[in-house]
Design an enzyme around this catalytic site. Structure first.
Site, PDB file in Angstrom:
ATOM      1  N   GLU A  90      12.554   1.488   7.525  1.00 29.71           N
ATOM      2  CA  GLU A  90      11.491   0.646   6.969  1.00 29.71           C
ATOM      3  C   GLU A  90      11.749   0.239   5.529  1.00 29.71           C
ATOM      4  O   GLU A  90      11.469  -0.884   5.122  1.00 29.71           O
ATOM      5  CB  GLU A  90      10.174   1.415   7.067  1.00 29.71           C
ATOM      6  CG  GLU A  90       8.972   0.699   6.507  1.00 29.71           C
ATOM      7  CD  GLU A  90       7.757   1.608   6.426  1.00 29.71           C
ATOM      8  OE1 GLU A  90       6.639   1.068   6.395  1.00 29.71           O
ATOM      9  OE2 GLU A  90       7.924   2.836   6.383  1.00 29.71           O
ATOM     10  N   ASP A 138       0.848  -1.187   0.000  1.00 25.49           N
ATOM     11  CA  ASP A 138       0.000   0.000   0.000  1.00 25.49           C
ATOM     12  C   ASP A 138       0.893   1.252   0.000  1.00 25.49           C
ATOM     13  O   ASP A 138       1.401   1.620   1.033  1.00 25.49           O
ATOM     14  CB  ASP A 138      -0.960   0.003   1.185  1.00 25.49           C
ATOM     15  CG  ASP A 138      -0.288  -0.372   2.510  1.00 25.49           C
ATOM     16  OD1 ASP A 138       0.747  -1.076   2.518  1.00 25.49           O
ATOM     17  OD2 ASP A 138      -0.815   0.048   3.549  1.00 25.49           O
TER      18      ASP A 138
END
Length: 570
Positions: A503, A319
Site C-alpha cells: 500500500e 488519514d
C-alpha cells in the site's frame, strides 16, 4: 438464544421497542445525528445506527483485532430481531458476546494469500493480480453494509474489500496500461451509477462511507476513458460530472464572505474554495474504539468536533497526517474542517475544466464558458490564497487563523498536476520538493515524522504519480525522472524480497514497506500496481518495453502527459 419459532408477535414488538430505546439512549452521548434505524427507508443505515448498543458493545469489547471486521459483518437475520435478542440476553448469566456474534453474523472471510508463480517479473505479477483483485456485488445480502454496484470492479486488496473512490483512478491507470479498457469502462460506469444514486461518489461502497466523499478524481476517470472512446465519453458522463460538482458546491449561493457551509467556503475577499467535510460527527464504525480513545485524550474539545475532523481527514484520503493537526504528535488536535486543502481545490479546478470541455463537446457553448469562468476564478484564488510566498510553495489555507500554512507536503504538486500553476512558481515548487521531500526511495508525503501514515518516511504511489506528471507538465523533467526512478527502484527491491506490492513504501531507503497509522501494512495493492505499470512505461521506450525496473537509470522519460496545459502555464 431464543429460537425463532417461539418469537410470538407480542414479545417481539416489546423487545424491538426496548432495543430501539436502547439505541437512541446510547447514541445520544455520541451525537444528535443518531437516528431511529427505521426512520429512513431511502438511505441504507450504517451498522452503528442499525445495531445501536450491540455495535458499540462489540467494538468496545475488541473482539477482533481490526475494527473494520465487525463493521463489515453481515447480519444473518433482521437486525431489529438480533438487537431484540441481544437486549434480552446480554445480562443473563453466562452470556458470551463472541458466541452471540458468531451465531448472528457472517464475518468477512480473510482473503486467501496470493502466491505468484515463481520467476514472475514485476509486470507479470501485476497483470496476474487484476483478476485476483476483481470483485462483484451481484450477491449482496439484504443487511450487508456493502453497497451494490452494477458492474465488477477492482479493489485495493488486504482489508480493503470494497471499491474506494480516489484509489480507483490510479488502479484504472494500470488497467488501461494493461489493455483492460473494459474494466476501466465498468469502473467509470459504477461511479456514474453512484452519483446518480447518491448525488456524489461515497468514500467507498459501504453504508458507513455514505456520509463523505473522497478526492474528486471522477473527471480524471472520464478523461482517461476519452483516450479510448473519444469525446463520446465526455458527453455520456456530463450529467454525472455536473451532479458531482453540485455536491461539492452545495450552499455556495447563500454564503457571505467569511462563511462556510459543508464542503464550500467563501473567504473575506469573496474567493470561493472548498474543504473536506463529513456529514456525521460520530466515531467511524470502521475505527470505532480508536476514535473514541482519540476524543477522550483531549477533553478540552467537544468529542463531536474531533469525530467530524477525523472523518473529514478520511474524506481527504490522508488519514492521518500532521497536515491536519496543530500538534503532529497528538491526533486529537486534528482540525481538518478548518483547513482549505490545496490538492482538493486543484482537483476541483480540473473538474471545472472537464465540465467546460464536456459542455463544449455536447454543443453547449454557453455552459462551457460558465465553467471556464469558474475554473479561472478558482485558479486565481489558488494563486492568491494557497501560495506561500515566504516559503516558495503551494500550501493549505488556515481558516482558523486566516493565513496560509507553512508546511510543505506532497500536495503542493497538485497545482502542477492540473496545469493550474504559474511557470515561475512551478519551478520553485520543483526545487522545494527536490530539496525537502525527495528521498532515496521516492517522494516523502511530508518531512514530519509523526507516526501517522501520511507523514514521513512514507511515500504513496498516487502522490508519486501526481508529482512526476505535474513536474513534466512544467518541463521539470530531471526532477520528474528522479521521483519516478527512485520510487520504482523501491517497488522493485521490495518485490524482489517479498514478492508483493504494498500500500505504501518507506522512502528513506529502498525495499521497505511503509508503517504507521491505524492498521498493519496492506499488500495487493491497487494503486501501487497501477502507478508502477504507468511508470515502467514512462522509463522504457515504447518500442522496447520493460517488465522489471532496469538496473541503471534511463537518461530521460519516454512519454509525456497527455493533458492540454491551461492558460496558467502559457
Amino acid at each position: 438464544m431464543i429460537p425463532p419459532e417461539i418469537r410470538r408477535s407480542v414479545l417481539l414488538q416489546k423487545a424491538i421497542k426496548l432495543a430501539l430505546a436502547g439505541t437512541l439512549l446510547t447514541f445520544a452521548s455520541f451525537s444528535a445525528t443518531a437516528a431511529d434505524p427505521s426512520s429512513d427507508t431511502e438511505t441504507p443505515q450504517p451498522p452503528d445506527i442499525l445495531l445501536g448498543p450491540l455495535f458499540n458493545d462489540v467494538q468496545n469489547a475488541k473482539l477482533f483485532p481490526d475494527q473494520k471486521t465487525f463493521a463489515d459483518a453481515i447480519p444473518n437475520s433482521d437486525p431489529l430481531m438480533i438487537l431484540a435478542d441481544y437486549r434480552m440476553q446480554r445480562n443473563q448469566s453466562g452470556f458470551d458476546l463472541r458466541h452471540f456474534v458468531d451465531v448472528n453474523f457472517t464475518l468477512p472471510k480473510a482473503g486467501e494469500k496470493y502466491v505468484p508463480p515463481a520467476g514472475q517479473s514485476l509486470r507479470e505479477h501485476i497483470d496476474g493480480l487484476w483478476p485476483v483483485l476483481t470483485r462483484s456485488t451481484k450477491n449482496v445480502e439484504k443487511w450487508d453494509s456493502l453497497l451494490p454496484l452494477p458492474e465488477s470492479y477492482v479493489v485495493p486488496g488486504g482489508r480493503f474489500r470494497e471499491i474506494y473512490y480516489w484509489d480507483s483512478y490510479f488502479t484504472m491507470l494500470g488497467l488501461a496500461e494493461s489493455g483492460h479498457w473494459d474494466k476501466v469502462a465498468d469502473m467509470v460506469a459504477n461511479f456514474g451509477y453512484e452519483i446518480d444514486a447518491w448525488g456524489y461518489i461515497p468514500n467507498g461502497n459501504r453504508t458507513y462511507y455514505l456520509s463523505r466523499s473522497q478526492p474528486p478524481f471522477f473527471a480524471f476517470m472520464v478523461e482517461l476513458l476519452v483516450q479510448h472512446e473519444g469525446d463520446d465519453a465526455l458527453k455520456e458522463y456530463l450529467p454525472q460530472l455536473q451532479k458531482e460538482y453540485a455536491y461539492w458546491m452545495e450552499g455556495v449561493e447563500t454564503l457571505q464572505p467569511g462563511q462556510q457551509n459543508q464542503r464550500v467556503v467563501k473567504l473575506e475577499d469573496g474567493s470561493v474554495l472548498n474543504r473536506y467535510w463529513d456529514d456525521r460527527d460520530t466515531p467511524r464504525p470502521e475505527s470505532w474504539v480508536e476514535d473514541i480513545a482519540t476524543a477522550k485524550s483531549n477533553p478540552s474539545r467537544p468529542a463531536t468536533e474531533i469525530y467530524r475532523d477525523l472523518r473529514s481527514a478520511a474524506a481527504s484520503g490522508w488519514d492521518f497526517s500532521s497536515r491536519w493537526m496543530d500538534n503532529p504528535q497528538q491526533l486529537s488536535t486534528i482540525r481538518t474542517t478548518t483547513i482549505v486543502p490545496v490538492d482538493l481545490n486543484a482537483l476541483l479546478y480540473q473538474l471545472e475544466k472537464t465540465l467546460a470541455r464536456a459542455s463544449a463537446a455536447a454543443g453547449d457553448r454557453a455552459k462551457a464558458s460558465q465553467y471556464d469562468a469558474l475554473a479561472n476564478a478558482r485558479q486565481k484564488a489558488i494563486e492568491m490564497h494557497l501560495w506561500n510566498n515566504k516559503e516558495g510553495w503551494y500550501a493549505d489555507y488556515d481558516l482558523q487563523n486566516n493565513k496560509i500554512r507553512d508546511q510543505l507536503t506532497a500536495a503542493a504538486l497538485f497545482p502542477l498536476y492540473v496545469n493550474a500553476a504559474a511557470k515561475d512558481r512551478a519551478a520553485k515548487v520543483a526545487a522545494a520538493a527536490q530539496a525537502h521531500l525527495l528521498q532515496p526511495g521516492g517522494l516523502a508525503t511530508t518531512s514530519v515524522k509523526s507516526g501517522q501514515q501520511w507523514d514521513a518516511p512514507n511515500g504513496w504511489a498516487p502522490l508519486q504519480w501526481v508529482a512526476a506528471e505535474g513536474l513534466q507538465n512544467y518541463g521539470q523533467d530531471d526532477v520528474a525522472m528522479e521521483v519516478t526512478w527512485r520510487f520504482l527502484t523501491n517497488v522493485q527491491h521490495t518485490y524482489d524480497r517479498e514478492k508483493k506490492l504494498v500500500e505504501k513504501y518507506d522512502v528513506s531507503s529502498t525495499g521497505t514497506g511503509g508503517g504507521g497509522g491505524e492498521y498493519p501494512l496492506q499488500d495487493g495493492f491497487g494503486w501501487s500496481n497501477g502507478v508502477t505499470l504507468k511508470m515502467l512505461d514512462l522509463i522504457c521506450p515504447q518500442e522496447k518495453p520493460c517488465d522489471s525496473v532496469p538496473s541503471t537509470r534511463p537518461a530521460s522519460l519516454s512519454a509525456t502527459p497527455t493533458k492540454t496545459p491551461s492558460a496558467a502555464t502559457q
